[in-house]
Design a protein around this motif. Structure first.
Motif, PDB file in Angstrom:
ATOM      1  N   TYR A  35       0.847  -1.185   0.000  1.00 48.73           N
ATOM      2  CA  TYR A  35       0.000   0.000   0.000  1.00 48.73           C
ATOM      3  C   TYR A  35       0.893   1.248   0.000  1.00 48.73           C
ATOM      4  O   TYR A  35       1.988   1.239   0.552  1.00 48.73           O
ATOM      5  N   GLN A  37       0.755   5.272   1.254  1.00 46.37           N
ATOM      6  CA  GLN A  37       0.009   6.210   2.072  1.00 46.37           C
ATOM      7  C   GLN A  37       0.597   7.607   1.905  1.00 46.37           C
ATOM      8  O   GLN A  37       1.685   7.893   2.411  1.00 46.37           O
ATOM      9  N   GLY A  40      -1.537  12.645   5.071  1.00 44.27           N
ATOM     10  CA  GLY A  40      -2.906  13.041   5.375  1.00 44.27           C
ATOM     11  C   GLY A  40      -3.973  12.188   4.721  1.00 44.27           C
ATOM     12  O   GLY A  40      -5.148  12.568   4.692  1.00 44.27           O
ATOM     13  N   GLN A  41      -3.592  11.047   4.185  1.00 41.92           N
ATOM     14  CA  GLN A  41      -4.527  10.161   3.506  1.00 41.92           C
ATOM     15  C   GLN A  41      -4.484   8.760   4.093  1.00 41.92           C
ATOM     16  O   GLN A  41      -3.564   8.410   4.825  1.00 41.92           O
ATOM     17  N   GLY A  42      -5.496   7.952   3.738  1.00 44.26           N
ATOM     18  CA  GLY A  42      -5.444   6.547   4.084  1.00 44.26           C
ATOM     19  C   GLY A  42      -4.617   5.777   3.073  1.00 44.26           C
ATOM     20  O   GLY A  42      -4.380   6.260   1.957  1.00 44.26           O
ATOM     21  N   PRO A  43      -4.155   4.596   3.424  1.00 44.47           N
ATOM     22  CA  PRO A  43      -3.377   3.786   2.476  1.00 44.47           C
ATOM     23  C   PRO A  43      -4.210   3.386   1.260  1.00 44.47           C
ATOM     24  O   PRO A  43      -5.423   3.190   1.359  1.00 44.47           O
ATOM     25  N   LEU A  45      -4.034   0.631  -2.189  1.00 45.80           N
ATOM     26  CA  LEU A  45      -3.335  -0.538  -2.692  1.00 45.80           C
ATOM     27  C   LEU A  45      -2.519  -0.216  -3.941  1.00 45.80           C
ATOM     28  O   LEU A  45      -3.004   0.433  -4.875  1.00 45.80           O
ATOM     29  N   LEU A  91       3.605   0.868   2.813  1.00 50.69           N
ATOM     30  CA  LEU A  91       3.231  -0.132   3.809  1.00 50.69           C
ATOM     31  C   LEU A  91       3.097  -1.504   3.165  1.00 50.69           C
ATOM     32  O   LEU A  91       2.519  -1.635   2.086  1.00 50.69           O
ATOM     33  N   PHE A 105      -0.059  -5.435   9.284  1.00 47.84           N
ATOM     34  CA  PHE A 105       0.782  -4.436   8.630  1.00 47.84           C
ATOM     35  C   PHE A 105       2.177  -4.371   9.242  1.00 47.84           C
ATOM     36  O   PHE A 105       2.359  -4.575  10.452  1.00 47.84           O
ATOM     37  N   GLY A 108       6.173   0.136   7.856  1.00 44.41           N
ATOM     38  CA  GLY A 108       6.239   1.049   6.725  1.00 44.41           C
ATOM     39  C   GLY A 108       7.625   1.627   6.482  1.00 44.41           C
ATOM     40  O   GLY A 108       8.487   1.632   7.366  1.00 44.41           O
TER      41      GLY A 108
END
Lengths: 114, 116
Positions: A35, A37, A40-43, A45, A91, A105, A108
């Motif tokens: 993933y 990331q 300020g964002q989500g991971p 794919l 990640l 997980f 990272g």
């Protein structure tokens, strides 16, 4: 039981340079995910492996990104050449092929491209 | 395509108080899982709680509980007796494990600060 291992934890490179990230999943987990990331964002794919086979790589920028998972265990994600917009946390996660398929997980790799 | 929306970019709560983080999602699926993940500054994504869509009972894990409203496609997280160690980014996520090992779809996250 050891968790998902990633290295390096941090990497700073200049643009146009190559970079590689390594992931060792939990023993016995046949599914591996990379993933990305952004700040300020989500991971999101990049690629998913089932054993050695990449089964979902539609979000991987194939002109500069490549990945491999030799022998269905460790995986390497490479960027060549890196661009400023590639600065992000990468990640790695792994899961079993059955049951709840919970994803575990790693810590990272934070990439900074200057 | 599935989407997950977290409308609260930042929240704060006093230590020992209760806080609720909101999440809504959009899917045409009937069977799926919903998750709340915690990501502290160390970046390790840690599973907090999981809800299976076919279960009507809301999931609970110690101080963490969810309010799952399937018809409204809402999945909020309640943290009771907040502790300083709860300070982190919290991500709501969706996945369809009944279709194999599908990737998680994450929201943008809510930054929670617990204040002493």
């Amino acid at each position: 039981e050891a968790g998902v291992v990633q290295s390096p934890r941090y990497k700073i490179i200049e643009k146009k340079q190559p970079v590689a990230f390594w992931c060792n999943p939990i023993s016995g987990h046949n599914t591996l995910y990379w993933y990305r990331q952004n700040l300020g964002q989500g991971p999101e794919l990049l690629i998913r492996y089932e054993n050695e086979e990449a089964v979902d790589d539609s979000q991987l920028p194939k002109d500069r990104f490549s990945a491999e998972r030799l022998k269905g265990v460790d995986s390497t994600l490479k960027i060549q050449p890196a661009e400023l917009g590639d600065s992000a946390v990468y990640l790695c996660a792994s899961s079993l092929a059955s049951g709840t398929r919970e994803q575990y997980f790693g810590p990272g790799t934070r990439l900074t491209v200057t | 395509a599935q989407t997950v929306t977290q409308s609260q970019p930042e929240m704060s709560v006093q230590e020992a108080e209760t806080v609720t983080l909101s999440c809504t999602y959009d899917t045409s699926e009937n069977n799926y899982y919903l998750f709340w993940y915690k990501q502290p500054p160390s970046r390790q994504m840690i599973l907090v709680i999981r809800q299976e869509a076919y279960k009507q009972q809301n999931a609970t894990e110690n101080r963490f509980s969810v309010n799952f409203q399937k018809a409204a496609k809402s999945f909020s997280l309640k943290i009771s007796d907040s502790q300083l160690g709860d300070t982190a980014m919290y991500f709501c996520a969706f996945n369809r494990p009944y279709r194999g090992n599908t990737p998680l779809v994450f929201g943008k996250g809510t930054r929670l600060s617990v204040i002493a």
